[in-house]
Design a protein around this motif. Structure first.
Motif, PDB file in Angstrom:
ATOM      1  N   GLY A   1       0.815  -1.215   0.000  1.00  0.00           N
ATOM      2  CA  GLY A   1       0.000   0.000   0.000  1.00  0.00           C
ATOM      3  C   GLY A   1       0.844   1.258   0.000  1.00  0.00           C
TER       4      GLY A   1
ATOM      5  N   THR B   1      -3.833  -0.135  -2.580  1.00  0.00           N
ATOM      6  CA  THR B   1      -3.165  -1.386  -2.950  1.00  0.00           C
ATOM      7  C   THR B   1      -3.250  -1.691  -4.443  1.00  0.00           C
ATOM      8  OG1 THR B   1      -5.180  -2.651  -2.480  1.00  0.00           O
ATOM      9  CG2 THR B   1      -3.600  -2.398  -0.679  1.00  0.00           C
TER      10      THR B   1
ATOM     11  N   ASP C   1      -8.521   0.401  -1.968  1.00  0.00           N
ATOM     12  CA  ASP C   1      -7.809   0.473  -0.695  1.00  0.00           C
ATOM     13  C   ASP C   1      -7.648  -0.922  -0.110  1.00  0.00           C
ATOM     14  OD1 ASP C   1     -10.273  -0.232   0.380  1.00  0.00           O
ATOM     15  OD2 ASP C   1     -10.741   1.799   1.056  1.00  0.00           O
ATOM     16  N   THR C   2      -7.161  -0.982   1.097  1.00  0.00           N
ATOM     17  CA  THR C   2      -6.906  -2.272   1.743  1.00  0.00           C
ATOM     18  C   THR C   2      -8.186  -3.043   2.026  1.00  0.00           C
ATOM     19  OG1 THR C   2      -6.833  -1.099   3.865  1.00  0.00           O
ATOM     20  CG2 THR C   2      -4.730  -1.531   2.765  1.00  0.00           C
TER      21      THR C   2
ATOM     22  N   GLU D   1      -4.706   7.049   2.063  1.00  0.00           N
ATOM     23  CA  GLU D   1      -3.756   6.074   2.582  1.00  0.00           C
ATOM     24  C   GLU D   1      -4.166   4.652   2.192  1.00  0.00           C
ATOM     25  OE1 GLU D   1      -1.019   6.616   4.148  1.00  0.00           O
ATOM     26  OE2 GLU D   1      -1.131   8.738   4.628  1.00  0.00           O
ATOM     27  N   GLY D   2      -3.161   3.768   2.106  1.00  0.00           N
ATOM     28  CA  GLY D   2      -3.429   2.350   1.949  1.00  0.00           C
ATOM     29  C   GLY D   2      -3.964   1.933   0.601  1.00  0.00           C
TER      30      GLY D   2
END
Length: 225
Positions: free
Chosen positions: A43, A53, A66-67, A50-51
């Protein structure tokens, strides 16, 4: 053109048309139809989030995951721009709109394939010629679209490689290979129609009226009384 060449060309063009339509729909309307993907197992920061992937580049937009596998897409439009940033290292790169603007050639190629597909139903010599030329034009446009796809993939791979300490993986996506298959199909259909038309013309040129000896007899009979 004989059915032996007409039917295969119609079927081949239909398959190419379906593939090209699916590719042209693309992101964000068809999540699986992207050109290039960035996979980041660990990520990283992208567009202020944020994060991230995974990032997917389509014709009309780019989407990131995202995650939690939640998908978010940029504003839909022609020639979008994507900013990628590694927050931990305070480093970033930009995929400019000049690399995504050319993706709009995909719908143009699809329209050309559709015209060739419609014309391929006719058996008239003039229409068959038009269908053949249109098929080769569609192949040229599809080739240009595929070249734009390759350029986008190469540039994204280069830019992501500039980000430090990122375990990235830039890969080609389904729409990339579907465009390549569509290119082969359109070329095959154009060649099929060209060969069929050529053989039909050769068959017509070698067809002569049967010789009959009675024609000579009837000529001399004119002088008989």
């Amino acid at each position: 053109m004989s059915r032996a060449y007409c039917i295969p060309s119609v079927i081949i063009l239909f398959c190419a048309l379906v593939l090209s339509i699916l590719v042209s729909i693309s992101l964000p309307f068809f999540p699986a139809m992207d050109i290039t993907r960035i996979r980041i197992p660990s990520g990283f920061v992208a567009t202020g989030e944020e994060g991230i992937t995974q990032y997917r580049f389509g014709i009309w937009s780019a989407c990131y995951y995202d995650t939690h596998e939640t998908r978010s897409c940029l504003k839909t439009g022609h020639g979008y721009e994507v900013a990628l940033q590694n927050g931990a290292m305070n480093a970033g790169v930009i995929i400019g709109s000049s690399w995504t603007t050319g993706l709009a050639i995909h719908p143009v190629a699809t329209a050309a394939i559709f015209v060739a597909f419609v014309l391929s139903f006719s058996s008239k010599a003039g229409v068959v010629l038009a269908a053949t030329l249109t098929a080769f034009l569609a192949a040229l446009l599809t080739l240009l679209a595929f070249a734009v796809d390759i350029a986008l993939y190469a540039w994204v791979k280069h830019q992501v490689g500039l980000l430090p300490d990122v375990n990235e993986e830039v890969v080609t996506s389904p729409a990339f290979w579907m465009t390549f298959v569509s290119l082969l199909l359109v070329l095959g259909a154009g060649c099929t129609m060209f060969i069929g038309r050529k053989k039909e013309r050769m068959a017509g040129a070698t067809t002569y009226p049967a010789y009959s000896s009675s024609s000579k007899t009837s000529f001399w009979q004119r002088f008989k009384k």
